[in-house]
Write a protein that holds these residues in place. Structure first.
Motif, PDB file in Angstrom:
ATOM      1  N   VAL A 341      40.790 -52.430  13.106  1.00 46.81           N
ATOM      2  CA  VAL A 341      40.400 -53.636  12.399  1.00 46.81           C
ATOM      3  C   VAL A 341      40.952 -53.706  11.254  1.00 46.81           C
ATOM      4  O   VAL A 341      40.486 -52.696  10.609  1.00 46.81           O
ATOM      5  CB  VAL A 341      38.687 -53.841  12.708  1.00 46.81           C
ATOM      6  CG1 VAL A 341      38.285 -55.075  11.902  1.00 46.81           C
ATOM      7  CG2 VAL A 341      38.497 -53.834  14.139  1.00 46.81           C
ATOM      8  N   GLY A 342      41.504 -54.725  10.538  1.00 48.21           N
ATOM      9  CA  GLY A 342      41.626 -54.896   9.115  1.00 48.21           C
ATOM     10  C   GLY A 342      41.245 -56.395   8.750  1.00 48.21           C
ATOM     11  O   GLY A 342      41.148 -57.219   9.465  1.00 48.21           O
ATOM     12  N   TRP A 343      41.328 -56.452   7.277  1.00 46.59           N
ATOM     13  CA  TRP A 343      41.312 -57.804   6.777  1.00 46.59           C
ATOM     14  C   TRP A 343      42.545 -58.332   6.004  1.00 46.59           C
ATOM     15  O   TRP A 343      43.255 -57.334   5.232  1.00 46.59           O
ATOM     16  CB  TRP A 343      40.054 -58.000   5.834  1.00 46.59           C
ATOM     17  CG  TRP A 343      38.701 -58.072   6.351  1.00 46.59           C
ATOM     18  CD1 TRP A 343      37.993 -56.881   6.770  1.00 46.59           C
ATOM     19  CD2 TRP A 343      38.202 -59.090   6.784  1.00 46.59           C
ATOM     20  NE1 TRP A 343      36.840 -57.396   7.264  1.00 46.59           N
ATOM     21  CE2 TRP A 343      36.961 -58.770   7.218  1.00 46.59           C
ATOM     22  CE3 TRP A 343      38.472 -60.565   6.519  1.00 46.59           C
ATOM     23  CZ2 TRP A 343      35.864 -59.846   7.731  1.00 46.59           C
ATOM     24  CZ3 TRP A 343      37.409 -61.443   6.984  1.00 46.59           C
ATOM     25  CH2 TRP A 343      36.338 -61.123   7.538  1.00 46.59           C
ATOM     26  N   ARG A 403      41.228 -63.527   6.776  1.00 47.29           N
ATOM     27  CA  ARG A 403      41.410 -63.441   8.139  1.00 47.29           C
ATOM     28  C   ARG A 403      41.069 -62.148   8.569  1.00 47.29           C
ATOM     29  O   ARG A 403      41.615 -61.016   7.961  1.00 47.29           O
ATOM     30  CB  ARG A 403      42.477 -64.200   8.822  1.00 47.29           C
ATOM     31  CG  ARG A 403      42.937 -65.593   8.889  1.00 47.29           C
ATOM     32  CD  ARG A 403      44.160 -65.883   9.347  1.00 47.29           C
ATOM     33  NE  ARG A 403      44.270 -67.313   9.619  1.00 47.29           N
ATOM     34  CZ  ARG A 403      45.190 -68.043   8.681  1.00 47.29           C
ATOM     35  NH1 ARG A 403      45.286 -67.445   7.405  1.00 47.29           N
ATOM     36  NH2 ARG A 403      45.075 -68.995   8.693  1.00 47.29           N
ATOM     37  N   CYS A 404      40.247 -61.826   9.640  1.00 43.98           N
ATOM     38  CA  CYS A 404      40.040 -60.346  10.320  1.00 43.98           C
ATOM     39  C   CYS A 404      41.124 -60.188  11.604  1.00 43.98           C
ATOM     40  O   CYS A 404      41.081 -61.241  12.248  1.00 43.98           O
ATOM     41  CB  CYS A 404      38.883 -60.370  10.881  1.00 43.98           C
ATOM     42  SG  CYS A 404      38.373 -58.590  11.510  1.00 43.98           S
ATOM     43  N   LEU A 405      41.773 -58.955  11.584  1.00 47.65           N
ATOM     44  CA  LEU A 405      42.803 -58.847  12.546  1.00 47.65           C
ATOM     45  C   LEU A 405      42.378 -57.726  13.218  1.00 47.65           C
ATOM     46  O   LEU A 405      42.178 -56.538  12.792  1.00 47.65           O
ATOM     47  CB  LEU A 405      44.178 -58.832  12.039  1.00 47.65           C
ATOM     48  CG  LEU A 405      45.362 -58.083  13.009  1.00 47.65           C
ATOM     49  CD1 LEU A 405      45.505 -58.982  13.940  1.00 47.65           C
ATOM     50  CD2 LEU A 405      46.576 -57.608  11.925  1.00 47.65           C
ATOM     51  N   ALA A 406      42.057 -57.640  14.557  1.00 51.48           N
ATOM     52  CA  ALA A 406      41.760 -56.838  15.454  1.00 51.48           C
ATOM     53  C   ALA A 406      42.772 -56.343  16.420  1.00 51.48           C
ATOM     54  O   ALA A 406      43.220 -57.376  16.952  1.00 51.48           O
ATOM     55  CB  ALA A 406      40.474 -56.943  16.395  1.00 51.48           C
ATOM     56  N   LYS A 407      43.117 -55.178  16.649  1.00 46.62           N
ATOM     57  CA  LYS A 407      44.064 -54.629  17.669  1.00 46.62           C
ATOM     58  C   LYS A 407      43.628 -53.718  18.679  1.00 46.62           C
ATOM     59  O   LYS A 407      42.707 -52.821  18.215  1.00 46.62           O
ATOM     60  CB  LYS A 407      45.261 -53.969  16.894  1.00 46.62           C
ATOM     61  CG  LYS A 407      45.954 -54.881  15.861  1.00 46.62           C
ATOM     62  CD  LYS A 407      47.353 -54.189  15.367  1.00 46.62           C
ATOM     63  CE  LYS A 407      48.047 -55.175  14.519  1.00 46.62           C
ATOM     64  NZ  LYS A 407      49.201 -54.577  13.899  1.00 46.62           N
ATOM     65  N   ALA A 408      43.916 -53.860  19.872  1.00 48.42           N
ATOM     66  CA  ALA A 408      43.280 -52.953  21.273  1.00 48.42           C
ATOM     67  C   ALA A 408      44.639 -52.405  21.623  1.00 48.42           C
ATOM     68  O   ALA A 408      45.895 -52.865  21.608  1.00 48.42           O
ATOM     69  CB  ALA A 408      42.743 -53.940  22.196  1.00 48.42           C
ATOM     70  N   ALA A 423      44.160 -59.816  18.028  1.00 52.79           N
ATOM     71  CA  ALA A 423      43.736 -61.167  17.797  1.00 52.79           C
ATOM     72  C   ALA A 423      43.332 -61.598  16.282  1.00 52.79           C
ATOM     73  O   ALA A 423      42.768 -60.401  15.708  1.00 52.79           O
ATOM     74  CB  ALA A 423      42.344 -61.462  18.719  1.00 52.79           C
ATOM     75  N   ARG A 424      43.471 -62.853  15.887  1.00 55.53           N
ATOM     76  CA  ARG A 424      42.914 -62.921  14.373  1.00 55.53           C
ATOM     77  C   ARG A 424      42.071 -63.794  14.385  1.00 55.53           C
ATOM     78  O   ARG A 424      41.718 -64.807  15.376  1.00 55.53           O
ATOM     79  CB  ARG A 424      44.205 -63.539  13.702  1.00 55.53           C
ATOM     80  CG  ARG A 424      45.098 -62.384  13.130  1.00 55.53           C
ATOM     81  CD  ARG A 424      46.121 -63.072  12.136  1.00 55.53           C
ATOM     82  NE  ARG A 424      46.999 -62.071  11.475  1.00 55.53           N
ATOM     83  CZ  ARG A 424      48.278 -61.719  12.068  1.00 55.53           C
ATOM     84  NH1 ARG A 424      48.505 -62.240  13.121  1.00 55.53           N
ATOM     85  NH2 ARG A 424      48.870 -60.836  11.477  1.00 55.53           N
ATOM     86  N   SER A 425      40.908 -63.966  13.467  1.00 57.97           N
ATOM     87  CA  SER A 425      39.867 -64.745  13.334  1.00 57.97           C
ATOM     88  C   SER A 425      40.440 -65.990  12.706  1.00 57.97           C
ATOM     89  O   SER A 425      41.439 -66.459  12.263  1.00 57.97           O
ATOM     90  CB  SER A 425      38.947 -64.168  12.511  1.00 57.97           C
ATOM     91  OG  SER A 425      39.173 -64.058  11.091  1.00 57.97           O
ATOM     92  N   ARG A 426      39.472 -66.914  12.638  1.00 60.99           N
ATOM     93  CA  ARG A 426      39.802 -68.429  11.981  1.00 60.99           C
ATOM     94  C   ARG A 426      39.747 -67.974  10.591  1.00 60.99           C
ATOM     95  O   ARG A 426      39.296 -66.998  10.189  1.00 60.99           O
ATOM     96  CB  ARG A 426      38.640 -69.359  12.416  1.00 60.99           C
ATOM     97  CG  ARG A 426      37.213 -68.825  11.925  1.00 60.99           C
ATOM     98  CD  ARG A 426      36.097 -70.001  12.262  1.00 60.99           C
ATOM     99  NE  ARG A 426      34.842 -69.474  11.611  1.00 60.99           N
ATOM    100  CZ  ARG A 426      34.458 -69.342  10.449  1.00 60.99           C
ATOM    101  NH1 ARG A 426      35.282 -69.655   9.460  1.00 60.99           N
ATOM    102  NH2 ARG A 426      33.353 -68.972  10.326  1.00 60.99           N
TER     103      ARG A 426
END
Length: 611
Positions: A341-343, A403-408, A423-426
């Motif tokens: 998870v990153g910003w 934006r917050c970026l999550a990777k699985a 997936a990226r947040s709004r």
């Protein structure tokens, strides 16, 4: 009516054969027996003839001698007489269940589609003579024994792993990256020595099951070799696909790192093999059972990211906290899955997601993005799926869209990770109030003119409007060198300066001589170039900047300015201007006098030599 059976050889011809009559002799070959096959399965018995005379296309007749009447020949089928079959075989021949297939002129195969118990006995292949005389054998016999069908195959209890719905066959849902494990029971009670081979196959969802639609995943052959179907060969070699035998009749397939393409209906196929007297292996039975309907829940369809709180407005130096929540029906991080998870931050109005601020990798190790090193920024996991970004002291440059970026990721063989979804947040707007610092700088050359060998002093006065208490000033000096009478296109070169902490920083002086920078007043800076030379010629300017220190002891630039240009041209002294032609004239006079004196001396010595 059926045929009466093969005609026996006349006694005189038998005598000739016993005496070793010369020339070739007819020979009919059938497989070596006995052959064991299972009721309800198909059987093929070959027959070929050689050493014959006459046409290349030979005829064949098949007979059966049952154990209860070993002397009675029952006509099965013939290549030359369509009415050859006895009544017990007539309907089966007419239906195509029993047929003879010609391979070539002198070779055929007897095929029975579904063996019955009464098909056991001795099969004779007879070839009517086309020879001028009887020589050799005209028939061959092989025994066929029919075994009961005792092969059994089923799903192994307690069933496959995963979230299972109460249906028959069961419906199984696994997460992408998880292991898919399926079991199969395959046993036989055949009295003869046989081998059982087991294969796991997959059909696409809702497709009818058959050899054309069933894709083999992996199988255990009759010689105990494990082989995979073509699409799964690499995964078997990498250790992601395994097949093992547990006990005497239990088989277990494990597909590691389930992928979207692994969805479908899985079957277990068991085949029973027996070794014929000629040493070859023949399949005598096959059974198939449905194990499960498997659905693979992909991470891309489940991964979702939300951020909070809403739009933020803060002042410089205040802390900034942002929360990121990762949601969805996701497998827990561990053996099969991992998450990062990153910003990211993009300045207001800038396209794209922006640059990385901070992140936590799949091992939970935090790192800062380029340009944020040395700042007090924390990225931490505060709940099972909630992550917090904290900037201890925000700056006006931190304003923008976050934006917050999550990777699985899913794990392949060993520790290898494969990115499965992201997936990226709004966008989350963040506003940081400007300090309102306005700087102005005026620079000049003290004395107005400077000569070579002297010290050039450049002064810079700075004026400040606005800003918080404790504002610190820094100033640096830059030079642009002329080339062919015009300023160079290369960037300006740092000569020296004083930072906001009062520490001097020296750059590179064009002439290479000593440089001194100093603060001569609260808002006045001076640059001195000692022993000025022609290489120091250029256009200089002063660049002040305003800095603010926050409670976390970090500095940020709150404003900057640039003075007008100051031209430095090292002049030459008047005495130096007169001295140069004087030295040149004296040098020319000395050279001329020496030339005249040498010429006279040479002529005098020549005349003296003649006398």
């Amino acid at each position: 009516m059926g045929a009466l059976g093969p005609t026996p050889l006349p006694p005189p011809l038998l005598l000739l054969l016993m005496l070793g009559f010369g020339g070739w002799a007819r020979e009919v070959l059938v497989p070596e027996g006995p052959l064991y096959r299972v009721a309800g399965t198909a059987v093929s018995i070959s027959c070929n003839v050689s050493g014959y005379e006459g046409p290349a296309r030979q005829d064949f007749e098949w007979f059966l001698y049952r154990p209860e009447a070993p002397e009675a020949a029952l006509g099965i089928i013939s290549t030359r007489d369509p009415h050859f079959s006895y009544a017990v075989f007539g309907p089966r021949v007419a239906a195509g269940e029993v047929q003879v297939q010609r391979l070539q002129g002198d070779a055929v195969v007897l095929k029975i589609a579904r063996l019955q118990a009464q098909d056991a006995g001795v099969y004779e292949c007879y070839t009517p003579s086309t020879d001028a005389r009887y020589l050799g054998s005209y028939s061959g016999k092989v025994e066929l024994r029919v075994l009961p069908d005792v092969l059994q195959v089923s799903a192994a209890p307690p069933g496959p792993r995963g979230r299972q719905a109460p249906t028959s066959p069961p419906r199984l849902t696994v997460h992408e990256g998880q292991e898919l494990a399926l079991g199969c029971l395959a046993r036989t009670s055949t009295q003869k020595h046989t081998h059982v081979a087991v294969s796991f196959g997959r059909a696409v969802p809702e497709a009818p099951v058959g050899r054309a639609t069933l894709q083999e995943v992996v199988g255990l052959r009759s010689d105990l070799a494990v082989e995979a179907g073509a699409p799964y060969a690499e995964r078997l070699a990498a250790g992601e696909l395994r097949l093992g035998k547990e006990g005497t009749d239990r088989y277990r397939m494990v597909v590691g790192g389930a992928q979207a393409g692994d969805a479908g209906t899985y079957h277990c196929t068991a085949t029973e093999w027996i070794q014929d007297p000629d040493g070859s292996w023949a399949q005598i039975a096959e059974k198939r059972a449905v194990l499960a309907h498997v659905d693979v829940q992909t991470l891309s369809s489940q991964l979702a990211v939300a951020v909070g709180p809403g739009e933020r407005r803060i002042g410089p130096g205040e802390p900034l906290e942002l929360l990121c929540n990762v949601s969805g029906a996701l497998p827990p991080a561990g053996r099969h899955a991992a998450y990062s998870v990153g910003w990211e931050m993009a300045p207001a109005g800038a396209p794209g997601p922006g640059r990385l601020v901070a992140q936590l990798d799949t091992e939970g190790v935090g790192s800062l993005g380029p340009g944020y090193e040395g700042r007090h920024i924390a990225m931490e996991k505060v709940a099972s799926r909630t992550y917090r970004l904290r900037l201890e002291a925000a700056r006006p440059g931190d304003a923008g869209t976050y934006r917050c970026l999550a990777k699985a990721y899913v794990r392949g063989s060993g520790t290898r990770l494969r990115e499965a979804a992201s997936a990226r947040s709004r966008p989350l707007p963040v506003h940081v109030r400007e300090e309102g610092v306005v700087l102005e700088a005026v620079a000049w050359l003290a004395g107005g003119a400077v000569y070579r060998g002297e010290t050039a002093s450049l002064l810079c006065n700075i004026s400040v409007r606005g800003g918080p208490p404790g504002l610190r000033l820094a100033a640096s000096w830059w030079v642009e060198r002329p080339e062919d009478g015009e300023l160079s296109s290369t960037p300006a070169q740092l000569v020296g300066g004083v930072g906001q902490d009062g520490v001097a920083e020296l750059g590179v002086r064009p002439g290479g001589g000593p440089v001194s920078v100093e603060l001569v007043g609260p808002r006045s800076h001076r640059l001195r170039l000692h022993s000025l030379g022609p290489e120091d010629e250029g256009v200089y300017h002063c660049a002040p900047s305003a800095w603010v220190q926050h409670a976390d002891y970090s500095w940020y630039q709150a404003g900057s300015a640039r003075s007008g240009p100051v031209t430095v041209y090292p002049y030459t002294h008047a005495l130096d201007t007169l001295l140069v032609p004087l030295l040149v004239g004296a040098g020319v006079a000395l050279v001329t006098g020496a030339t005249v004196l040498g010429t006279i001396t040479c002529c005098f010595m020549r005349r003296l030599r003649k006398r």
